[in-house]
Design an enzyme around this catalytic site. Structure first.
Site, PDB file in Angstrom:
ATOM      1  N   ASP A 189       0.856  -1.429   0.037  1.00 37.78           N
ATOM      2  CA  ASP A 189       0.070  -0.101  -0.027  1.00 37.78           C
ATOM      3  C   ASP A 189       0.887   1.333   0.068  1.00 37.78           C
ATOM      4  O   ASP A 189       0.438   2.425   0.195  1.00 37.78           O
ATOM      5  CB  ASP A 189      -0.769   0.049   1.253  1.00 37.78           C
ATOM      6  N   ASP A 222       9.899   8.420  10.484  1.00 41.33           N
ATOM      7  CA  ASP A 222       9.713   7.071  10.330  1.00 41.33           C
ATOM      8  C   ASP A 222      10.804   6.427   9.147  1.00 41.33           C
ATOM      9  O   ASP A 222      10.991   7.179   8.200  1.00 41.33           O
ATOM     10  CB  ASP A 222       8.280   6.782   9.606  1.00 41.33           C
ATOM     11  N   ASN A 223      11.665   5.429   9.626  1.00 37.36           N
ATOM     12  CA  ASN A 223      12.639   4.815   8.972  1.00 37.36           C
ATOM     13  C   ASN A 223      13.403   5.909   8.069  1.00 37.36           C
ATOM     14  O   ASN A 223      13.643   5.856   6.791  1.00 37.36           O
ATOM     15  CB  ASN A 223      11.723   3.842   7.625  1.00 37.36           C
ATOM     16  N   GLU A 248      13.448   7.118  13.952  1.00 34.68           N
ATOM     17  CA  GLU A 248      13.180   5.923  14.360  1.00 34.68           C
ATOM     18  C   GLU A 248      13.810   4.978  13.439  1.00 34.68           C
ATOM     19  O   GLU A 248      13.319   4.714  12.269  1.00 34.68           O
ATOM     20  CB  GLU A 248      11.488   5.617  14.202  1.00 34.68           C
ATOM     21  N   LYS A 275      -2.773   0.090  13.585  1.00 28.56           N
ATOM     22  CA  LYS A 275      -2.527   0.814  12.274  1.00 28.56           C
ATOM     23  C   LYS A 275      -3.470   0.473  11.550  1.00 28.56           C
ATOM     24  O   LYS A 275      -3.388   1.176  10.336  1.00 28.56           O
ATOM     25  CB  LYS A 275      -1.082  -0.022  12.078  1.00 28.56           C
TER      26      LYS A 275
END
Length: 660
Positions: free
Chosen positions: A345, A380-381, A409, A518
């Site tokens: 997604d 994020d990442n 993160e 989530k």
């Protein structure tokens, strides 16, 4: 040589926060046997300087140390100066020769020469006139032949003159290392408590008449801010609030077949309603977001936003800028993978084709949220994006918005995690979640403390992505134990909403919660759990209160480890001297904790009184229970996994007792 704190030879700046005590260490030596000195010169952003002497902590190995405390944010620097010290050389000579009656007149004459040089500095304007009376008196005594040899040198060796010459030494052969950069951030970059929530779950409800879910909104999420603030948290951290795509939308528990009404993952960002600069229509409007931020500020909370630099197939960027993505040989855009995991997604971004265009778009998007009151970003990442990108972006934000804090993160290789800290991330997630035994925790904390001048850790017992077997197997006891450790081992910690309700059921085959938030709405009955005595809210409130009241817990580098006969008991302390606390009194916190949730401990501790700033016998107060004990260096303790997994103790110093 070997100056610290210096990051990669000065390629990257060292960092600290305002008021933090920063250790400065060097190796310094000279030829021969004459005395030498070392000092650090700390330069503020306005160009003013502070000078502090270093002390030799192990003369045989030439290690010198001191501390500095920058008092304001901004770009500072420091340099280290080593020098030959004629006065100290003469002092040593006088202390050896005068008692032995050797060359007494010559020693006095040499003393006059040395002190006259110091006196000349007053005329030159490099030494204050206040030093003059002591220098002149000592010179006069050295010249007075009517006095005994010891009487002649006595004023020149007196403690008051030694203090003057230590603070403002005579210097020869000065060798300079530096200057080295030191960036000073605001205190929240080191010390704070984060509370994470999914806004859509706050106030979400199932409508039986319509047979579907109604999303929570920013307005209903704002109603939860009072509870978050009451627990003592500093930061309300929101997972992504942007429109969510429908193409390849994930269903509950990460399935590929969503049911009607499944909201999809908020990390699949972008739809016809907009991208990273828009708000999901179900959550409200930008005005609602502004109201959320305003309410947070009223309660003393700051707002952190989750930044996930990836796109749903429905994101406007996909059609407007296909060059920002990886195109596979068949002409399709590559979705994200971390084999065996697949994220159908979302499309990852590629910086290869149009770096400047993508950089500008991301920078402008972050600027938008800063304009609307966001002061922290959880990224994020970040390790999947170019380091060059982060270095340039964070340098720009340091210039334009130095108050904004970035949390990385990045659960990845240590080299990448450390490099992200070096290029400007203020904080980093860590592997605390998977470190459990005293040996593991001690080794990890010592590693983190050693890199504290560029990487600040943030400890999270669980996240919306991570629920370890330790937490799923230990229930209430594991959640209590890990909260105590996370809150006391490091200055910054955080919890994911639902932690206080002990949400510990995993999805089979995965280290994350079943019915993961989530992929679905997850309203919680926090008030009911609290009323029934099932909530950890009182513990979280106590931990955050203790952290605020004790400056020692707001420090990372002050941590010291002690031992226990039981190898599964962790013992550590944090101590700050009176001048470091800002309160005028020393502060010491001693933590004695189980590390397993399924056993008790009866054990003798072995404490280092010097690390605690106490003598052989001292008083301690348990900050969780209010109990007081008289301890010595080898106290006997009993810990219970059910009702006393840890002592969090205030060491009571003698001056506190006198004040009381």
């Amino acid at each position: 040589m070997d100056v610290s704190p210096v990051v990669d030879g000065g390629r990257f700046p060292a960092s600290c926060v305002e008021g933090e005590t920063v250790p400065v260490r060097v190796n310094a030596f000279r030829e021969g046997h004459d005395a030498m000195g070392v000092q650090v010169v700390l330069t503020a952003p306005d160009g003013s300087e502070q000078v502090r002497r270093l002390e030799s902590v192990n003369p045989g190995l030439d290690l010198w140390e001191t501390t500095v405390r920058p008092g304001s944010t901004g770009h500072w620097s420091f340099r280290v100066e080593a020098f030959s010290s004629p006065y100290d050389t003469w002092v040593h000579t006088a202390e050896v020769k005068i008692p032995a009656g050797i060359d007494t007149a010559l020693v006095a004459a040499e003393g006059v020469q040395v002190l006259e040089r110091a006196l000349a500095e007053i005329t030159e304007g490099t030494r204050p006139e206040a030093d003059g009376p002591r220098l002149r008196a000592a010179i006069g005594s050295l010249r007075d032949t009517s006095l005994s040899p010891s009487g002649r040198v006595s004023p020149a060796l007196a403690a008051d003159l030694r203090g003057v010459m230590h603070e403002r030494p005579l210097r020869e052969g000065v060798t300079v290392a530096g200057p080295y950069p030191l960036v000073v951030h605001r205190k929240l970059a080191l010390f704070g408590s984060w509370y994470e929530c999914f806004p859509r779950s706050e106030g979400a409800r199932f409508d039986p008449e319509q047979g579907g879910w109604v999303s929570g909104t920013l307005a209903t999420a704002a109603e939860s801010l009072d509870r978050i603030a009451d627990m003592g948290f500093d930061v309300a951290y929101l997972t992504p609030i942007h429109p969510i795509g429908t193409t390849f939308r994930k269903g509950r528990n990460n399935t590929l077949d969503p049911r009607e009404g499944d909201p999809g993952s908020p990390y699949a960002i972008g739809s016809p309603d907009g991208g990273h600069d828009a708000i999901h229509p179900d959550l409200g409007t930008m005005e609602d977001f502004d109201a959320f931020v305003a309410r947070a500020k009223e309660l003393g909370l700051e707002v952190a936003m989750d930044i996930a630099l990836q796109c749903s197939p429905d994101h406007p960027w996909v059609t407007e800028h296909p060059e920002w993505f990886v195109i596979r040989p068949d002409g399709t855009i590559a979705y994200a993978e971390n084999p065996p995991k697949k994220y159908q997604d979302i499309y990852p971004l590629s910086f290869e084709a149009d770096y400047e265009g993508l950089y500008t778009a991301i920078r402008d998007m972050l600027e938008l949220w800063v304009e609307h009151g966001v002061t922290l970003f959880r990224v994020d990442n970040p390790h999947t994006k170019p380091v060059r990108f982060w270095q340039e972006l964070l340098e720009e934000f340091d210039r334009t918005h130095p108050e904004v804090i970035f949390l990385a993160e990045a659960f990845t290789r240590p080299t990448m995690m450390h490099t992200l800290g070096k290029v400007g991330f203020h904080q980093s997630y860590t592997y605390f979640t998977w470190r459990h035994s005293p040996v593991e925790l001690r080794e990890y904390l010592e590693e983190l403390a050693a890199s504290a001048h560029y990487m600040r850790p943030s400890f999270w017992p669980t996240t919306h992505d991570i629920l370890t077997p330790f937490m799923t197997g230990g229930g209430h006891r594991a959640f209590v134990l890990r909260a105590i450790l996370a809150a006391t081992l490091v200055p910054t910690w955080g919890i994911y909403s639902g932690y206080e309700l002990v949400e510990d059921v995993p999805r089979p085959g995965a280290q994350e919660q079943i019915d993961n938030e989530k992929y679905e709405y997850k309203p919680r009955d926090s008030a009911g759990a609290l009323a029934r005595g099932e909530s950890l809210e009182p513990l979280l409130r106590d931990l955050n209160r203790i952290r605020r009241e004790h400056p020692a817990l707001q420090s990372l580098t002050s941590i010291r480890f002690h031992t226990a006969d039981d190898p599964q008991v962790l013992v550590f302390s944090k101590h700050l001297e009176a001048e470091e606390t800002g309160t005028g009194t020393a502060d010491t916190v001693l933590v004695v904790s189980l590390t397993e949730h399924d056993r008790d401990a009866w054990t003798t501790l072995h404490l280092d009184p010097a690390a605690l700033g106490v003598g052989e016998e001292f008083e301690v107060e348990d900050l969780l229970t209010g109990e007081r004990f008289t301890w010595n260096r080898d106290p006997y303790v009993i810990l219970s996994a059910a009702d006393r997994p840890a002592h969090v103790l205030r060491v009571i110093h003698p001056e506190e007792e006198r004040d009381a």
